[in-house]
Motif scaffolding. Structure first.
Motif, PDB file in Angstrom:
ATOM      1  N   PHE A 250      -1.048  63.965 -10.184  1.00 54.54           N
ATOM      2  CA  PHE A 250      -1.207  63.249  -9.378  1.00 54.54           C
ATOM      3  C   PHE A 250      -1.751  63.050  -8.354  1.00 54.54           C
ATOM      4  CE2 PHE A 250       0.229  62.324  -5.022  1.00 54.54           C
ATOM      5  CZ  PHE A 250       1.561  61.933  -5.004  1.00 54.54           C
ATOM      6  N   TYR A 260      -1.540  53.254  -2.784  1.00 54.61           N
ATOM      7  CA  TYR A 260      -0.746  54.604  -2.667  1.00 54.61           C
ATOM      8  C   TYR A 260      -1.169  54.674  -0.817  1.00 54.61           C
ATOM      9  CZ  TYR A 260       0.209  58.838  -1.584  1.00 54.61           C
ATOM     10  OH  TYR A 260       1.138  60.836  -1.875  1.00 54.61           O
ATOM     11  N   PHE A 261      -2.211  54.546  -0.552  1.00 55.32           N
ATOM     12  CA  PHE A 261      -2.310  54.337   1.395  1.00 55.32           C
ATOM     13  C   PHE A 261      -0.499  53.526   1.746  1.00 55.32           C
ATOM     14  CE2 PHE A 261      -5.319  57.769   0.679  1.00 55.32           C
ATOM     15  CZ  PHE A 261      -4.954  58.416   0.663  1.00 55.32           C
ATOM     16  N   GLN A 264       2.910  54.095   1.343  1.00 56.42           N
ATOM     17  CA  GLN A 264       3.095  55.759   1.949  1.00 56.42           C
ATOM     18  C   GLN A 264       4.540  56.282   1.030  1.00 56.42           C
ATOM     19  OE1 GLN A 264       3.238  55.962   5.279  1.00 56.42           O
ATOM     20  NE2 GLN A 264       1.183  55.497   4.769  1.00 56.42           N
ATOM     21  N   ARG A 265       6.107  56.211   1.586  1.00 54.54           N
ATOM     22  CA  ARG A 265       6.317  56.829   0.858  1.00 54.54           C
ATOM     23  C   ARG A 265       6.621  56.568  -0.651  1.00 54.54           C
ATOM     24  NH1 ARG A 265      10.471  60.810   3.025  1.00 54.54           N
ATOM     25  NH2 ARG A 265       9.858  60.223   5.069  1.00 54.54           N
ATOM     26  N   PHE A 268       4.375  57.530  -2.748  1.00 55.74           N
ATOM     27  CA  PHE A 268       4.644  58.926  -3.246  1.00 55.74           C
ATOM     28  C   PHE A 268       5.474  59.374  -3.959  1.00 55.74           C
ATOM     29  CE2 PHE A 268       6.275  63.224  -2.890  1.00 55.74           C
ATOM     30  CZ  PHE A 268       5.544  63.908  -3.420  1.00 55.74           C
TER      31      PHE A 268
ATOM     32  N   PHE B  31       4.307  64.542   1.123  1.00 60.76           N
ATOM     33  CA  PHE B  31       3.595  63.877   1.548  1.00 60.76           C
ATOM     34  C   PHE B  31       4.505  63.645   3.251  1.00 60.76           C
ATOM     35  CE2 PHE B  31       5.226  59.383   2.995  1.00 60.76           C
ATOM     36  CZ  PHE B  31       3.520  58.539   3.417  1.00 60.76           C
ATOM     37  N   PRO B  33       4.723  62.069   6.181  1.00 62.37           N
ATOM     38  CA  PRO B  33       5.078  59.932   6.461  1.00 62.37           C
ATOM     39  C   PRO B  33       4.293  60.268   8.065  1.00 62.37           C
ATOM     40  CG  PRO B  33       7.423  61.898   6.696  1.00 62.37           C
ATOM     41  CD  PRO B  33       6.195  62.500   6.106  1.00 62.37           C
ATOM     42  N   GLY B  36       1.417  59.913   7.605  1.00 69.75           N
ATOM     43  CA  GLY B  36       0.609  58.975   6.021  1.00 69.75           C
ATOM     44  C   GLY B  36       0.304  59.773   4.911  1.00 69.75           C
ATOM     45  N   THR B  38      -1.702  62.904   2.274  1.00 73.52           N
ATOM     46  CA  THR B  38      -0.496  63.645   1.072  1.00 73.52           C
ATOM     47  C   THR B  38      -1.414  64.629   1.141  1.00 73.52           C
ATOM     48  OG1 THR B  38       0.035  61.767   0.329  1.00 73.52           O
ATOM     49  CG2 THR B  38      -0.149  63.890  -1.417  1.00 73.52           C
TER      50      THR B  38
END
Lengths: 316, 99
Positions: A250, A260-261, A264-265, A268, B31, B33, B36, B38
């Motif tokens: 990952f 990716y940033f 967001q969700r 992920f 993650f 939220p 933002g 990880t």
């Protein structure tokens, strides 16, 4: 490069007026240019791709033009604009095709409806292999070697993951090769078709390998991911295939993601889903022959495991 | 926060329903939220996170729970590790002490 046909000529002329739209990875990009030789290069390298001349809803508009009128005659430089904005430094006119490829990469990586990784993707027998790796790791070279041995090309540079089903969206674009890799691939497949050599770029000499027609024909067909293999070429490397844990896998994917940033969700969940469904490895190699052999052995093992799992599920 | 007071305080995750995570091989990837960010949690931090997912807990509770999970004795160093993890959770906005 072969001459353009009569119909190609009409298409070529439209690049200089309202532009021609190209569909890649679910986006429509209109390409317009003042550079005389560029339409012929685009048509040759993107032969078999879907071009549209009719007006439509573009996601991006690329315009490649000269930096100023004087530069048209002295040390010609071109500038690429995406939606009217410059994101790239001007380049010599002879490198216009590279500027276009960079702009297309930029467009694909800006979309937030897909998660995009800096990775090559190939597929065979229904198993797509994601090859994430930094530049100079031999990713594009290995990708070229595999597709010239019958693997389907999805991309040598951008892995586009569809969040809705986790499948991988092909782009089937030309493969960018640098320096020694160009001659290496020409020896690997003497019939392979290349763009002109672009010498003296900031990354040395660059040439683009034309994507196989069979891969282009399936450019709208997403692929099911099955393996993640991070390649690492070194002249003195001992060939090795090392299993990667899912957490490490990952981290590798997130580190190679271009959005990716921003996603967001969604980003992920999409990357975690990819890790969930794939076995992950790190591949060290010194020669293309041993890397391709390792990949084919790994594919055979994966297919055999799937057959075993299928039989077990059928008898359960 | 001084170490003397931390042991008895009750810790909880902040908005756990909004967190998204995966647990692979005892390691959690979480993650967050709101930031933002990880977070990659090793087995010990993952254990703390796992317990806090089920209920608020004190450092002492967490230390015992982790020792049970790992089938190891409760030690002072494990308690110190739990405190450090909770401080980090606090810094990144994953957890807070209950008032």
């Amino acid at each position: 490069m072969p001459p353009a046909s009569a119909s190609d000529g009409a298409l070529g002329a439209q690049f200089h007026t309202s532009g021609v739209a190209l569909h890649i990875a679910g986006i429509r990009v209109n390409i317009r240019t003042d550079v005389p030789h560029l339409p012929e290069q685009i048509q040759y390298m993107y032969s078999g791709h879907r071009f549209e001349t009719a007006a439509g809803i573009d996601n991006f508009q690329i315009y490649l033009s000269y930096t100023n009128k004087l530069r048209r005659f002295v040390k010609r430089q071109t500038q690429v604009y995406v939606d009217g904005t410059t994101h790239f430094i001007p380049a010599p006119e002879r490198l216009s095709y590279i500027s276009l490829e960079s702009a297309l990469n930029w467009c694909i990586s800006q979309t937030l409806s897909n998660v995009v990784l800096h990775a090559a993707v190939v597929e065979r027998d229904g198993v797509a292999v994601v090859l994430p790796a930094p530049s100079a790791s031999g990713k594009s070279t290995l990708c070229a070697a595999l597709v010239l041995r019958g693997w389907r090309l999805l991309s040598d540079e951008l892995c586009v993951i569809r969040p809705q089903d986790g499948r991988l969206q092909p782009t089937a674009r030309p493969i960018s090769l640098k320096n020694e890799s160009i001659a290496l691939i020409q020896r690997w497949a003497p019939d392979s078709q290349f763009s002109p050599l672009f010498a003296e770029t900031s990354r040395g000499t660059i040439a683009f390998l034309r994507p196989p027609a069979a891969s282009v024909a399936r450019a709208a067909e997403p692929a099911e991911p099955g393996l993640i293999v991070s390649p690492s070429w070194r002249a003195d490397a001992t060939p090795a295939l090392q299993s990667l844990g899912k957490s490490e896998s990952f981290r590798l994917l997130a580190g190679n993601s271009l959005n990716y940033f921003a996603t967001q969700r969604l980003g992920f969940e999409t990357l975690a889903g990819l890790v969930d469904r794939c076995a992950s490895y790190r591949l060290s190699y010194a020669t293309l022959a041993e890397a391709v052999e390792t990949m084919e052995t790994l594919l055979a093992r994966t297919l055999a495991a799937r057959r075993r799992d299928g039989r077990a599920a059928a008898t359960a | 926060m001084d170490d003397a007071g931390i042991g008895g305080q009750v810790w909880r995750l902040l908005e756990p329903a909004d967190l998204t995570w995966r647990c692979w091989d005892d390691e959690y990837v979480v993650f967050h939220p709101f930031s933002g960010m990880t977070h990659y949690l090793d087995a010990t931090a993952g254990g703390v996170f796992e317990v806090l997912l089920t209920r608020p807990a004190t450092v002492d509770d967490l230390t015992v729970a982790l020792a049970d999970l790992g089938q190891t004795p409760v030690t002072e160093s494990l308690g110190v590790a739990v405190q450090q993890i909770l401080r980090r959770f606090d810094e990144v906005g994953l957890a807070e002490t209950q008032s």
